[in-house]
Motif scaffolding. Structure first.
Motif, PDB file in Angstrom:
ATOM      1  N   ILE A  61      72.097 -55.977 -41.150  1.00 31.24           N
ATOM      2  CA  ILE A  61      71.043 -55.390 -40.318  1.00 31.24           C
ATOM      3  C   ILE A  61      70.863 -53.907 -40.636  1.00 31.24           C
ATOM      4  O   ILE A  61      69.734 -53.416 -40.752  1.00 31.24           O
ATOM      5  CB  ILE A  61      71.346 -55.633 -38.825  1.00 31.24           C
ATOM      6  N   ILE A  62      71.958 -53.181 -40.809  1.00 31.03           N
ATOM      7  CA  ILE A  62      71.850 -51.751 -41.124  1.00 31.03           C
ATOM      8  C   ILE A  62      71.239 -51.541 -42.506  1.00 31.03           C
ATOM      9  O   ILE A  62      70.304 -50.758 -42.674  1.00 31.03           O
ATOM     10  CB  ILE A  62      73.229 -51.065 -41.013  1.00 31.03           C
ATOM     11  N   ALA A  63      71.754 -52.249 -43.510  1.00 29.56           N
ATOM     12  CA  ALA A  63      71.254 -52.065 -44.876  1.00 29.56           C
ATOM     13  C   ALA A  63      69.785 -52.452 -44.989  1.00 29.56           C
ATOM     14  O   ALA A  63      68.976 -51.709 -45.557  1.00 29.56           O
ATOM     15  CB  ALA A  63      72.089 -52.873 -45.858  1.00 29.56           C
ATOM     16  N   LEU A  64      69.425 -53.605 -44.453  1.00 27.45           N
ATOM     17  CA  LEU A  64      68.037 -54.051 -44.552  1.00 27.45           C
ATOM     18  C   LEU A  64      67.137 -53.221 -43.643  1.00 27.45           C
ATOM     19  O   LEU A  64      65.968 -53.002 -43.959  1.00 27.45           O
ATOM     20  CB  LEU A  64      67.947 -55.542 -44.234  1.00 27.45           C
ATOM     21  N   GLY A  65      67.676 -52.736 -42.531  1.00 25.81           N
ATOM     22  CA  GLY A  65      66.909 -51.854 -41.649  1.00 25.81           C
ATOM     23  C   GLY A  65      66.596 -50.528 -42.314  1.00 25.81           C
ATOM     24  O   GLY A  65      65.499 -49.993 -42.164  1.00 25.81           O
ATOM     25  N   TRP A  66      67.552 -49.973 -43.070  1.00 23.66           N
ATOM     26  CA  TRP A  66      67.281 -48.758 -43.826  1.00 23.66           C
ATOM     27  C   TRP A  66      66.211 -49.005 -44.882  1.00 23.66           C
ATOM     28  O   TRP A  66      65.421 -48.129 -45.185  1.00 23.66           O
ATOM     29  CB  TRP A  66      68.548 -48.228 -44.476  1.00 23.66           C
ATOM     30  N   ALA A  80      63.834 -61.917 -43.572  1.00 21.62           N
ATOM     31  CA  ALA A  80      64.581 -62.930 -44.329  1.00 21.62           C
ATOM     32  C   ALA A  80      66.069 -62.813 -44.031  1.00 21.62           C
ATOM     33  O   ALA A  80      66.756 -63.825 -43.845  1.00 21.62           O
ATOM     34  CB  ALA A  80      64.327 -62.774 -45.826  1.00 21.62           C
ATOM     35  N   GLY A  81      66.577 -61.585 -43.970  1.00 21.00           N
ATOM     36  CA  GLY A  81      67.987 -61.381 -43.650  1.00 21.00           C
ATOM     37  C   GLY A  81      68.333 -61.907 -42.268  1.00 21.00           C
ATOM     38  O   GLY A  81      69.382 -62.528 -42.070  1.00 21.00           O
ATOM     39  N   LEU A  82      67.446 -61.678 -41.295  1.00 15.65           N
ATOM     40  CA  LEU A  82      67.691 -62.174 -39.941  1.00 15.65           C
ATOM     41  C   LEU A  82      67.664 -63.702 -39.893  1.00 15.65           C
ATOM     42  O   LEU A  82      68.473 -64.318 -39.191  1.00 15.65           O
ATOM     43  CB  LEU A  82      66.673 -61.580 -38.961  1.00 15.65           C
ATOM     44  N   VAL A  83      66.754 -64.307 -40.643  1.00 17.66           N
ATOM     45  CA  VAL A  83      66.728 -65.777 -40.725  1.00 17.66           C
ATOM     46  C   VAL A  83      68.034 -66.276 -41.342  1.00 17.66           C
ATOM     47  O   VAL A  83      68.651 -67.228 -40.855  1.00 17.66           O
ATOM     48  CB  VAL A  83      65.508 -66.271 -41.538  1.00 17.66           C
ATOM     49  N   GLY A  84      68.469 -65.619 -42.414  1.00 19.04           N
ATOM     50  CA  GLY A  84      69.724 -65.998 -43.054  1.00 19.04           C
ATOM     51  C   GLY A  84      70.904 -65.873 -42.110  1.00 19.04           C
ATOM     52  O   GLY A  84      71.760 -66.761 -42.035  1.00 19.04           O
ATOM     53  N   LEU A  85      70.959 -64.774 -41.358  1.00 15.60           N
ATOM     54  CA  LEU A  85      72.038 -64.598 -40.376  1.00 15.60           C
ATOM     55  C   LEU A  85      71.969 -65.668 -39.294  1.00 15.60           C
ATOM     56  O   LEU A  85      73.003 -66.161 -38.829  1.00 15.60           O
ATOM     57  CB  LEU A  85      71.971 -63.202 -39.755  1.00 15.60           C
ATOM     58  N   GLY A  86      70.748 -66.048 -38.907  1.00 17.80           N
ATOM     59  CA  GLY A  86      70.589 -67.125 -37.920  1.00 17.80           C
ATOM     60  C   GLY A  86      71.124 -68.448 -38.439  1.00 17.80           C
ATOM     61  O   GLY A  86      71.804 -69.190 -37.710  1.00 17.80           O
ATOM     62  N   THR A 105      75.243 -72.820 -43.567  1.00 15.05           N
ATOM     63  CA  THR A 105      75.903 -71.567 -43.921  1.00 15.05           C
ATOM     64  C   THR A 105      75.522 -71.134 -45.334  1.00 15.05           C
ATOM     65  O   THR A 105      75.199 -69.964 -45.565  1.00 15.05           O
ATOM     66  CB  THR A 105      77.431 -71.700 -43.790  1.00 15.05           C
ATOM     67  N   LEU A 106      75.551 -72.047 -46.284  1.00 11.25           N
ATOM     68  CA  LEU A 106      75.196 -71.703 -47.660  1.00 11.25           C
ATOM     69  C   LEU A 106      73.742 -71.274 -47.778  1.00 11.25           C
ATOM     70  O   LEU A 106      73.427 -70.321 -48.505  1.00 11.25           O
ATOM     71  CB  LEU A 106      75.483 -72.872 -48.598  1.00 11.25           C
ATOM     72  N   ALA A 107      72.843 -71.945 -47.060  1.00  8.79           N
ATOM     73  CA  ALA A 107      71.434 -71.531 -47.075  1.00  8.79           C
ATOM     74  C   ALA A 107      71.293 -70.128 -46.487  1.00  8.79           C
ATOM     75  O   ALA A 107      70.558 -69.284 -47.020  1.00  8.79           O
ATOM     76  CB  ALA A 107      70.579 -72.530 -46.287  1.00  8.79           C
ATOM     77  N   GLY A 108      71.994 -69.857 -45.396  1.00  4.42           N
ATOM     78  CA  GLY A 108      71.937 -68.543 -44.770  1.00  4.42           C
ATOM     79  C   GLY A 108      72.510 -67.456 -45.657  1.00  4.42           C
ATOM     80  O   GLY A 108      71.921 -66.383 -45.815  1.00  4.42           O
ATOM     81  N   VAL A 109      73.656 -67.724 -46.238  1.00  2.00           N
ATOM     82  CA  VAL A 109      74.316 -66.743 -47.099  1.00  2.00           C
ATOM     83  C   VAL A 109      73.454 -66.440 -48.316  1.00  2.00           C
ATOM     84  O   VAL A 109      73.307 -65.277 -48.719  1.00  2.00           O
ATOM     85  CB  VAL A 109      75.707 -67.263 -47.521  1.00  2.00           C
ATOM     86  N   THR A 110      72.864 -67.467 -48.901  1.00  2.00           N
ATOM     87  CA  THR A 110      72.001 -67.270 -50.064  1.00  2.00           C
ATOM     88  C   THR A 110      70.788 -66.424 -49.685  1.00  2.00           C
ATOM     89  O   THR A 110      70.411 -65.500 -50.419  1.00  2.00           O
ATOM     90  CB  THR A 110      71.554 -68.632 -50.632  1.00  2.00           C
TER      91      THR A 110
END
Length: 145
Positions: A61-66, A80-86, A105-110
């Motif tokens: 969240i911090i990296a993608l937010g920056w 996309a990062g938030l969807v992946g984390l979800g 998990t693999l779909a989210g991590v990817t």
């Protein structure tokens, strides 16, 4: 810590997760024969997934937010990062079968890793401008900004 370090950290955490999802199960199949109860002793109990998610979420969240701060186009990467984390959270919830949890998990991590990679490349292409970027560089800290 710079934006690039967070994106690289996010990618590294994603790789650790992939290793956990793909390599460790193969070792875990042999573990009961070699050392019963080993999974709990080395921290591979269900809570471990939530701990890893609690580490990965703020980094992402911090990296993608920056990245959003630098470029309006980065909203898509943050989303996309938030969807992946979800998806990772669903995988860590243990509400589904082990196969479904692993696939989620693999779909989210990817998804998170790709978002970090694109975020990293986007910032690298734009160059680094202290006033526009994170304000966390050594020059900014030394100047009291």
């Amino acid at each position: 810590m710079s934006n690039n370090h967070l994106d690289i950290g996010g990618i590294a955490l994603s790789l650790v997760c992939v290793m956990h999802c793909l390599v460790f199960p193969a070792a875990a199949v042999a573990a009961p024969l070699l050392a019963p109860g080993l999974a709990e002793q080395i921290g591979l109990a269900h809570e471990w997934h939530l701990i890893l998610l609690a580490i990965a979420a703020p980094v992402s969240i911090i990296a993608l937010g920056w990245g959003v701060k630098i470029s309006d186009g980065s909203w898509r990467l943050l989303a996309a990062g938030l969807v992946g984390l979800g998806l990772m959270a669903l995988g860590a919830s243990h509400m589904f079968s082990e196969l479904i949890e692993t696939l989620l998990t693999l779909a989210g991590v990817t998804t998170v890793a790709v978002a970090h990679g694109l975020n990293y490349n986007q910032r690298r292409r734009r160059g680094h401008v202290h006033e526009r970027d994170c304000g966390m560089c050594e020059d900014d800290v030394a100047a009291g900004r």
